[in-house]
Scaffold this motif. Structure first.
Motif, PDB file in Angstrom:
ATOM      1  N   LYS A 113       0.827  -1.210   0.000  1.00 32.04           N
ATOM      2  CA  LYS A 113       0.000   0.000   0.000  1.00 32.04           C
ATOM      3  C   LYS A 113       0.863   1.264   0.000  1.00 32.04           C
ATOM      4  N   ASN A 114       2.120   1.130   0.419  1.00 29.49           N
ATOM      5  CA  ASN A 114       2.999   2.305   0.471  1.00 29.49           C
ATOM      6  C   ASN A 114       3.120   3.015  -0.881  1.00 29.49           C
ATOM      7  N   SER A 115       3.024   2.262  -1.971  1.00 32.35           N
ATOM      8  CA  SER A 115       3.215   2.876  -3.285  1.00 32.35           C
ATOM      9  C   SER A 115       2.125   3.885  -3.622  1.00 32.35           C
ATOM     10  N   TYR A 116       1.039   3.885  -2.845  1.00 29.80           N
ATOM     11  CA  TYR A 116      -0.059   4.825  -3.102  1.00 29.80           C
ATOM     12  C   TYR A 116      -0.056   6.012  -2.142  1.00 29.80           C
ATOM     13  N   ASP A 117       0.899   6.039  -1.211  1.00 32.80           N
ATOM     14  CA  ASP A 117       0.997   7.155  -0.259  1.00 32.80           C
ATOM     15  C   ASP A 117       1.720   8.339  -0.907  1.00 32.80           C
ATOM     16  N   HIS A 118       1.220   9.544  -0.646  1.00 29.20           N
ATOM     17  CA  HIS A 118       1.894  10.746  -1.148  1.00 29.20           C
ATOM     18  C   HIS A 118       2.682  11.437  -0.036  1.00 29.20           C
ATOM     19  N   PHE A 120       4.571  10.683   4.021  1.00 30.34           N
ATOM     20  CA  PHE A 120       5.067   9.592   4.851  1.00 30.34           C
ATOM     21  C   PHE A 120       3.976   9.130   5.807  1.00 30.34           C
ATOM     22  N   ASN A 121       3.720   7.842   5.811  1.00 27.53           N
ATOM     23  CA  ASN A 121       2.684   7.245   6.647  1.00 27.53           C
ATOM     24  C   ASN A 121       3.356   6.377   7.705  1.00 27.53           C
ATOM     25  N   PRO A 122       3.266   6.777   8.982  1.00 26.57           N
ATOM     26  CA  PRO A 122       3.969   5.991  10.017  1.00 26.57           C
ATOM     27  C   PRO A 122       3.461   4.552  10.117  1.00 26.57           C
ATOM     28  N   GLU A 123       2.239   4.320   9.598  1.00 18.39           N
ATOM     29  CA  GLU A 123       1.681   2.963   9.613  1.00 18.39           C
ATOM     30  C   GLU A 123       2.002   2.247   8.293  1.00 18.39           C
ATOM     31  N   TYR A 124       3.223   2.409   7.834  1.00 19.64           N
ATOM     32  CA  TYR A 124       3.586   1.820   6.533  1.00 19.64           C
ATOM     33  C   TYR A 124       3.714   0.295   6.600  1.00 19.64           C
ATOM     34  N   ASP A 125       3.528  -0.328   5.459  1.00 20.19           N
ATOM     35  CA  ASP A 125       3.694  -1.779   5.350  1.00 20.19           C
ATOM     36  C   ASP A 125       5.185  -2.118   5.367  1.00 20.19           C
ATOM     37  N   TYR A 126       5.527  -3.214   5.982  1.00 18.38           N
ATOM     38  CA  TYR A 126       6.946  -3.583   6.109  1.00 18.38           C
ATOM     39  C   TYR A 126       7.102  -5.098   6.136  1.00 18.38           C
ATOM     40  N   LEU A 127       8.321  -5.545   5.975  1.00 22.03           N
ATOM     41  CA  LEU A 127       8.638  -6.969   6.005  1.00 22.03           C
ATOM     42  C   LEU A 127       9.001  -7.363   7.435  1.00 22.03           C
TER      43      LEU A 127
END
Lengths: 211, 211
Positions: A113-118, A120-127
């Motif tokens: 979903k990060n690719s659609y953020d404009h 910085f979103n602290p709730e970013y998707d991660y591995l």
């Protein structure tokens, strides 16, 4: 570069940076202008982890090597794109990755979903650590993601440590909005900076087999 | 990247820069260390014309465009390498270039004595206005050279103006010591920085026909 899709974030002063930290924003300084100097020339100040970049082991491991021992082959080759962008959760783990036919030597590119953020979103998707361990067991060559950090701030940085400690380079800050699941040729070309822990890069994909 | 020769200058604080100017030397700042922060992270300050880079028209033409209108195709394709390194003079002119079979759409790469310098040499080899006019008349696609400036400081910068004013990009700071005359595939991949007059780059060559 025909048929190649540029998956690089554009670098500019107001761009998205990790945790919105001002010191991580690139700064341009105009040092000469046509009016005063007869030509135009500027400088850039940037964190080495700005936009699309490769992490060297030194970034997270005290004994890890710097860019001096980096080999371009490690981040160039065939990649498999896995699409996590429709998942509700934020943790890309082993259970999700097991659905894909990941092969030894693959570069695994995680679209989220990060690719659609404009911004910085602290709730970013991660591995998460289970995902990193799974990819390490698959003997992948490198792992790329559309996050500015492949994990969130966690003590001891397990995701980074599992990957970088096993010779698997991490490519962060890919721009994957227009990329679908499938297999691609992947090019990742960093600046040639000696002795550092991160390399700003340009990356491209060319479809081999896309759903 | 097998069979490709890296023709990029390495970026480091003590590297060779134009006219030895201190403000043109790249500076690395370590912003976090393993001991204090639990990870290692640094920033770079660099002139956009450091090492191997592409000049945009804005660099020398008040009305010239910036990197926003740059097209990667303009600096990627087939190149012809001409070897000026055994010549006594420093001016690469039309008479020298006429000896080669330069074709429309070629990227012309000029190897000179500069590729053997370890420190900035104010008497560097450069492309003079007659050479630039000749290449423009040949309808070449781009011109590369192993100098940090494609001309010396001359009022109105005729070499830059003739080339950039006719849509011919200039690649400066190539490292050509190990490259012989011939035809090559040429890749030049710059950082993706918006709105600037110079793009730090990585460049590679793969032989097609070498003498």
């Amino acid at each position: 570069m025909k048929n190649w899709t540029d998956v690089t974030m554009t670098i500019y002063p107001e761009m998205m940076v990790y945790k919105n930290k001002d010191e991580k924003k690139p700064k341009l300084t105009v040092r000469a202008t046509h009016e005063v100097n007869g030509h135009y020339e500027s400088s850039i100040y940037m964190d080495l982890h700005t936009g699309t970049h490769i992490d060297m082991p030194l970034h997270m491991l005290p004994d890890g090597h710097s860019s001096d021992e980096f080999d371009l082959e490690s981040v160039n080759g065939t990649c498999i794109v896995v699409d996590f962008s429709l998942e509700e959760s934020h943790e890309v783990g082993a259970d999700f990755l097991k659905k894909y036919e990941i092969q030894k030597g693959d570069i695994v590119i995680i679209k989220t979903k990060n690719s659609y953020d404009h911004m910085f979103n602290p709730e970013y998707d991660y591995l998460d650590a289970s995902g990193a361990t799974y990819l390490e067991n698959c003997s992948v060559k490198a792992v790329g993601i559309d996050a500015l950090g492949i994990e969130r701030s966690v003590p001891n940085h397990p995701t980074h440590s599992i990957l970088l400690g096993n010779g698997i380079y991490i490519i962060e800050g890919l721009a994957l909005k227009d990329i679908k699941e499938g297999r691609y040729d992947f090019i990742c070309i960093p600046l040639k900076i000696a002795g550092v822990e991160g390399l700003p890069s340009r990356a491209f994909m060319r479809a081999i087999e896309v759903k």
